[in-house]
Design a protein around this motif. Structure first.
Motif, PDB file in Angstrom:
ATOM      1  N   ASP A 237     -19.542  -8.611  49.452  1.00 21.75           N
ATOM      2  CA  ASP A 237     -19.066  -8.505  50.676  1.00 21.75           C
ATOM      3  C   ASP A 237     -17.479  -8.377  50.625  1.00 21.75           C
ATOM      4  O   ASP A 237     -16.987  -8.613  49.626  1.00 21.75           O
ATOM      5  N   ALA A 238     -16.955  -7.833  51.725  1.00 19.61           N
ATOM      6  CA  ALA A 238     -15.394  -7.486  51.801  1.00 19.61           C
ATOM      7  C   ALA A 238     -14.759  -8.560  51.545  1.00 19.61           C
ATOM      8  O   ALA A 238     -13.408  -8.359  50.926  1.00 19.61           O
ATOM      9  N   VAL A 239     -14.952 -10.057  51.710  1.00 18.99           N
ATOM     10  CA  VAL A 239     -14.267 -11.056  51.323  1.00 18.99           C
ATOM     11  C   VAL A 239     -13.992 -11.169  49.598  1.00 18.99           C
ATOM     12  O   VAL A 239     -13.083 -11.475  49.420  1.00 18.99           O
ATOM     13  N   VAL A 240     -15.093 -10.827  49.048  1.00 14.43           N
ATOM     14  CA  VAL A 240     -14.791 -10.962  47.658  1.00 14.43           C
ATOM     15  C   VAL A 240     -14.156 -10.064  46.947  1.00 14.43           C
ATOM     16  O   VAL A 240     -13.453 -10.030  46.246  1.00 14.43           O
ATOM     17  N   VAL A 241     -14.448  -8.553  47.658  1.00 19.26           N
ATOM     18  CA  VAL A 241     -13.656  -7.549  47.131  1.00 19.26           C
ATOM     19  C   VAL A 241     -12.180  -7.824  47.551  1.00 19.26           C
ATOM     20  O   VAL A 241     -11.410  -7.592  46.622  1.00 19.26           O
ATOM     21  N   GLU A 242     -11.748  -8.257  48.400  1.00 17.63           N
ATOM     22  CA  GLU A 242     -10.477  -8.651  48.941  1.00 17.63           C
ATOM     23  C   GLU A 242      -9.797  -9.605  48.021  1.00 17.63           C
ATOM     24  O   GLU A 242      -8.795  -9.444  47.536  1.00 17.63           O
ATOM     25  N   ARG A 243     -10.476 -10.691  47.644  1.00 14.70           N
ATOM     26  CA  ARG A 243     -10.237 -11.900  46.840  1.00 14.70           C
ATOM     27  C   ARG A 243      -9.842 -11.037  45.400  1.00 14.70           C
ATOM     28  O   ARG A 243      -9.035 -11.602  44.755  1.00 14.70           O
ATOM     29  N   VAL A 244     -10.861 -10.233  44.956  1.00 18.86           N
ATOM     30  CA  VAL A 244     -10.645  -9.825  43.513  1.00 18.86           C
ATOM     31  C   VAL A 244      -9.432  -8.706  43.530  1.00 18.86           C
ATOM     32  O   VAL A 244      -8.612  -8.830  42.668  1.00 18.86           O
ATOM     33  N   ARG A 245      -9.407  -8.083  44.496  1.00 18.16           N
ATOM     34  CA  ARG A 245      -8.280  -6.897  44.777  1.00 18.16           C
ATOM     35  C   ARG A 245      -7.015  -7.823  44.706  1.00 18.16           C
ATOM     36  O   ARG A 245      -5.878  -7.406  44.119  1.00 18.16           O
ATOM     37  N   ALA A 246      -6.746  -8.657  45.470  1.00 21.37           N
ATOM     38  CA  ALA A 246      -5.524  -9.248  45.579  1.00 21.37           C
ATOM     39  C   ALA A 246      -5.067 -10.181  44.354  1.00 21.37           C
ATOM     40  O   ALA A 246      -4.045 -10.165  43.861  1.00 21.37           O
ATOM     41  N   SER A 247      -6.139 -10.668  43.402  1.00 24.50           N
ATOM     42  CA  SER A 247      -5.961 -11.301  42.174  1.00 24.50           C
ATOM     43  C   SER A 247      -5.156 -10.212  41.155  1.00 24.50           C
ATOM     44  O   SER A 247      -4.224 -10.500  40.544  1.00 24.50           O
ATOM     45  N   PHE A 248      -5.816  -9.091  41.285  1.00 24.65           N
ATOM     46  CA  PHE A 248      -5.392  -8.027  40.570  1.00 24.65           C
ATOM     47  C   PHE A 248      -3.910  -7.588  40.732  1.00 24.65           C
ATOM     48  O   PHE A 248      -3.201  -7.525  39.899  1.00 24.65           O
ATOM     49  N   GLU A 249      -3.487  -7.741  41.939  1.00 28.74           N
ATOM     50  CA  GLU A 249      -2.305  -7.370  42.563  1.00 28.74           C
ATOM     51  C   GLU A 249      -1.262  -8.373  41.777  1.00 28.74           C
ATOM     52  O   GLU A 249      -0.169  -8.055  41.689  1.00 28.74           O
ATOM     53  N   ARG A 250      -1.815  -9.604  41.627  1.00 24.31           N
ATOM     54  CA  ARG A 250      -0.879 -10.572  41.134  1.00 24.31           C
ATOM     55  C   ARG A 250      -0.687 -10.320  39.753  1.00 24.31           C
ATOM     56  O   ARG A 250       0.330 -11.027  38.950  1.00 24.31           O
ATOM     57  N   GLN A 251      -1.371  -9.565  39.056  1.00 23.52           N
ATOM     58  CA  GLN A 251      -1.238  -9.358  37.516  1.00 23.52           C
ATOM     59  C   GLN A 251      -0.086  -8.432  37.224  1.00 23.52           C
ATOM     60  O   GLN A 251      -0.229  -7.307  37.351  1.00 23.52           O
ATOM     61  N   ASN A 252       0.940  -8.939  36.798  1.00 24.74           N
ATOM     62  CA  ASN A 252       2.127  -8.110  36.688  1.00 24.74           C
ATOM     63  C   ASN A 252       1.902  -7.075  35.240  1.00 24.74           C
ATOM     64  O   ASN A 252       2.581  -6.177  35.147  1.00 24.74           O
ATOM     65  N   ALA A 253       1.146  -7.709  34.271  1.00 23.69           N
ATOM     66  CA  ALA A 253       1.029  -6.957  33.175  1.00 23.69           C
ATOM     67  C   ALA A 253       0.074  -5.597  33.239  1.00 23.69           C
ATOM     68  O   ALA A 253       0.243  -4.575  32.810  1.00 23.69           O
ATOM     69  N   MET A 254      -0.515  -5.796  34.617  1.00 25.02           N
ATOM     70  CA  MET A 254      -1.427  -4.502  34.896  1.00 25.02           C
ATOM     71  C   MET A 254      -0.679  -3.220  35.657  1.00 25.02           C
ATOM     72  O   MET A 254      -0.546  -2.267  35.346  1.00 25.02           O
ATOM     73  N   LYS A 255       0.551  -4.239  36.388  1.00 25.76           N
ATOM     74  CA  LYS A 255       1.554  -3.125  36.936  1.00 25.76           C
ATOM     75  C   LYS A 255       2.563  -2.464  35.817  1.00 25.76           C
ATOM     76  O   LYS A 255       2.748  -1.248  36.024  1.00 25.76           O
ATOM     77  N   LEU A 256       2.648  -3.390  34.856  1.00 25.97           N
ATOM     78  CA  LEU A 256       3.487  -3.075  33.730  1.00 25.97           C
ATOM     79  C   LEU A 256       2.942  -1.880  33.153  1.00 25.97           C
ATOM     80  O   LEU A 256       3.649  -0.745  32.558  1.00 25.97           O
ATOM     81  N   ILE A 257       1.637  -1.662  32.855  1.00 27.24           N
ATOM     82  CA  ILE A 257       1.168  -0.380  32.248  1.00 27.24           C
ATOM     83  C   ILE A 257       0.437   0.708  33.186  1.00 27.24           C
ATOM     84  O   ILE A 257      -0.179   1.430  32.687  1.00 27.24           O
ATOM     85  N   HIS A 258       0.512   0.310  34.205  1.00 26.85           N
ATOM     86  CA  HIS A 258       0.295   1.297  35.505  1.00 26.85           C
ATOM     87  C   HIS A 258      -1.322   1.237  35.675  1.00 26.85           C
ATOM     88  O   HIS A 258      -1.826   2.432  35.880  1.00 26.85           O
ATOM     89  N   ALA A 259      -1.778   0.206  35.477  1.00 24.67           N
ATOM     90  CA  ALA A 259      -3.342   0.172  35.509  1.00 24.67           C
ATOM     91  C   ALA A 259      -3.761   0.036  37.168  1.00 24.67           C
ATOM     92  O   ALA A 259      -3.092  -0.694  37.695  1.00 24.67           O
ATOM     93  N   ASN A 260      -5.008   0.570  37.245  1.00 20.97           N
ATOM     94  CA  ASN A 260      -5.464   0.431  38.894  1.00 20.97           C
ATOM     95  C   ASN A 260      -6.732  -0.144  38.749  1.00 20.97           C
ATOM     96  O   ASN A 260      -7.605   0.401  37.933  1.00 20.97           O
ATOM     97  N   LEU A 261      -7.337  -0.945  39.761  1.00 20.28           N
ATOM     98  CA  LEU A 261      -8.653  -1.405  39.830  1.00 20.28           C
ATOM     99  C   LEU A 261      -9.213  -0.308  40.692  1.00 20.28           C
ATOM    100  O   LEU A 261      -8.973  -0.420  42.061  1.00 20.28           O
ATOM    101  N   ALA A 262      -9.874   0.371  40.275  1.00 19.84           N
ATOM    102  CA  ALA A 262     -10.573   1.477  40.790  1.00 19.84           C
ATOM    103  C   ALA A 262     -12.101   1.366  41.672  1.00 19.84           C
ATOM    104  O   ALA A 262     -12.451   2.011  42.579  1.00 19.84           O
ATOM    105  N   VAL A 263     -12.865   0.428  40.957  1.00 17.57           N
ATOM    106  CA  VAL A 263     -13.942   0.069  41.358  1.00 17.57           C
ATOM    107  C   VAL A 263     -14.497  -1.570  41.275  1.00 17.57           C
ATOM    108  O   VAL A 263     -14.057  -2.051  40.340  1.00 17.57           O
ATOM    109  N   VAL A 264     -15.046  -1.987  42.510  1.00 22.64           N
ATOM    110  CA  VAL A 264     -15.194  -3.416  42.594  1.00 22.64           C
ATOM    111  C   VAL A 264     -16.676  -3.450  43.265  1.00 22.64           C
ATOM    112  O   VAL A 264     -16.865  -2.907  44.312  1.00 22.64           O
TER     113      VAL A 264
END
Length: 147
Positions: free
Chosen positions: A6-33
C-alpha cells in the motif's frame, strides 16, 4: 507477480531510503518498491570505481545490502525498522557498464528474522550481466524509530 504494497508502506520505505546519506553519496536511487521486492539503480561514474576501472566491490555490496534490506522492510510491521545482521556476497563478474541494478527480494519472511537475496546486474550497451549474488539476514526491530 508480486502484490503491490500500500501507499503508506511505499512512502515509509522511500522516506527511509532518503535518510541514507551513503546512497546519496554514491548517487543511487530506489527505482522500484513492491511487496517483498525492491530495485536500486546506480549510474556508474568515476566516484564508485576501483583501480581497474570497475565498480568497487564495496559499492556493489552496499546496493545489494540496501536493495534486499528494503525488500524486507516492505513486509515489516508499520512500527518496526530493519537492520542487516549478516550477509554473504559472491562477486561473479566485473561490475562494468553504464548502470548497476540491485534487485532485492524476500525469500523467507519472519517476525524476528527475514531472509533475503539480491542480485546485482551490470548494464552495458543494453545487455545485462550478473555481477553479484548475495544472501542476507535481516533483523526486525519492533518499535524502533529510525533517526
Amino acid at each position: 507477480m508480486e502484490q503491490s504494497p500500500d501507499a503508506v508502506v511505499v512512502e515509509r520505505v522511500r522516506a527511509s531510503f532518503e535518510r541514507q546519506n551513503a546512497m546519496k553519496l554514491i548517487h543511487a536511487n530506489l527505482a522500484v518498491v513492491e511487496a517483498g521486492y525492491t530495485e536500486i539503480h546506480l549510474p556508474i561514474w568515476d566516484g564508485v570505481g576501483q583501480q581497474h576501472g570497475f565498480v568497487h566491490g564495496g559499492v556493489v555490496g552496499m546496493i545489494a545490502d540496501s536493495a534486499a534490506g528494503y525488500a524486507a522492510m516492505t513486509l515489516a510491521p508499520s512500527g518496526a525498522s530493519v537492520l542487516t545482521v549478516e550477509y554473504k556476497i559472491n562477486l561473479v563478474a566485473a561490475a562494468d557498464g553504464e548502470t548497476l541494478i540491485a534487485r532485492g527480494r524476500v525469500t523467507r519472511p519472519g517476525r524476528t528474522l527475514i531472509v533475503t537475496q539480491a542480485e546485482v546486474i551490470a548494464v552495458k550497451d543494453g545487455r545485462e550481466t550478473l555481477c553479484a549474488l548475495m544472501q542476507q539476514t535481516i533483523m526486525v526491530m519492533q518499535d524502533r524509530v529510525e533517526k
